[in-house]
Design a protein around this motif. Structure first.
Motif, PDB file in Angstrom:
ATOM      1  N   ILE A  16      83.243  40.841  28.027  1.00 23.62           N
ATOM      2  CA  ILE A  16      81.779  40.408  28.505  1.00 23.62           C
ATOM      3  C   ILE A  16      80.771  41.386  27.359  1.00 23.62           C
ATOM      4  CG2 ILE A  16      79.961  40.999  30.326  1.00 23.62           C
ATOM      5  CD1 ILE A  16      82.617  40.839  32.160  1.00 23.62           C
ATOM      6  N   THR A  19      75.390  41.200  29.667  1.00 23.53           N
ATOM      7  CA  THR A  19      75.015  40.876  31.273  1.00 23.53           C
ATOM      8  C   THR A  19      73.808  41.793  31.557  1.00 23.53           C
ATOM      9  OG1 THR A  19      75.765  40.674  33.448  1.00 23.53           O
ATOM     10  CG2 THR A  19      76.479  42.392  32.172  1.00 23.53           C
ATOM     11  N   LEU A  49      80.262  39.095  36.509  1.00 26.95           N
ATOM     12  CA  LEU A  49      80.007  37.600  36.312  1.00 26.95           C
ATOM     13  C   LEU A  49      79.773  36.970  37.683  1.00 26.95           C
ATOM     14  CD1 LEU A  49      83.330  37.260  33.953  1.00 26.95           C
ATOM     15  CD2 LEU A  49      80.795  37.310  33.462  1.00 26.95           C
ATOM     16  N   TRP A  55      76.252  31.411  32.573  1.00 25.02           N
ATOM     17  CA  TRP A  55      77.528  32.056  32.128  1.00 25.02           C
ATOM     18  C   TRP A  55      77.401  31.062  30.528  1.00 25.02           C
ATOM     19  CZ3 TRP A  55      83.042  32.218  34.677  1.00 25.02           C
ATOM     20  CH2 TRP A  55      82.697  33.246  35.726  1.00 25.02           C
ATOM     21  N   THR A  84      77.033  28.079  39.121  1.00 25.28           N
ATOM     22  CA  THR A  84      76.803  28.834  37.924  1.00 25.28           C
ATOM     23  C   THR A  84      76.304  27.687  36.826  1.00 25.28           C
ATOM     24  OG1 THR A  84      78.440  30.308  38.763  1.00 25.28           O
ATOM     25  CG2 THR A  84      78.035  30.263  36.347  1.00 25.28           C
ATOM     26  N   LEU A  86      76.759  26.570  33.228  1.00 27.97           N
ATOM     27  CA  LEU A  86      77.890  27.079  32.070  1.00 27.97           C
ATOM     28  C   LEU A  86      77.500  26.291  30.759  1.00 27.97           C
ATOM     29  CD1 LEU A  86      80.373  28.329  31.619  1.00 27.97           C
ATOM     30  CD2 LEU A  86      81.767  26.472  32.163  1.00 27.97           C
TER      31      LEU A  86
END
Length: 112
Positions: A16, A19, A49, A55, A84, A86
């Motif tokens: 990651i 964030t 997440l 994302w 989400t 993406l």
């Protein structure tokens, strides 16, 4: 005498990279295959997440992705508690092909 053992593939990593609670950037590198599937699945369960609604999968350093890992990504996105968004960035053609075979293109924007 030359060493006749096959060259070992570079093990893949997923981290990651960024964030902020609303957006998460995952950075992929190397080769993601069955050897790293469990680690990938665990990383995709990270609470940061789960909280992010967006994302971004940065795949420019990813050499190869196998179908099992692509399905793990698809499961993670489609099982998120909230929808989400993406985006896949920088994926090589062979990685894009695997993502499409898994059906990720139905839930993601794949940028060239």
């Amino acid at each position: 005498m030359a060493d006749e053992r096959p060259a070992r593939q570079q093990t893949g990593t997923v981290r990651i990279a960024e964030t902020d609670g609303q957006r998460a950037v995952l950075a992929f590198s190397g080769v993601l295959d069955a050897h790293v599937l469990r680690e990938l699945e665990e990383r995709l369960l990270d609470q940061r997440l789960r909280q992010a609604g967006v994302w971004v999968l940065e795949m420019s350093d990813l050499e190869r992705l196998d179908l099992a890992c692509a399905y793990a990504l698809l499961r993670a996105v489609t099982s998120a508690p909230e929808p989400t968004a993406l985006t896949v960035r920088g994926a090589r053609r062979n990685v894009q092909r695997t993502l499409r075979h898994a059906g990720i293109d139905a839930v993601a924007t794949i940028e060239e």
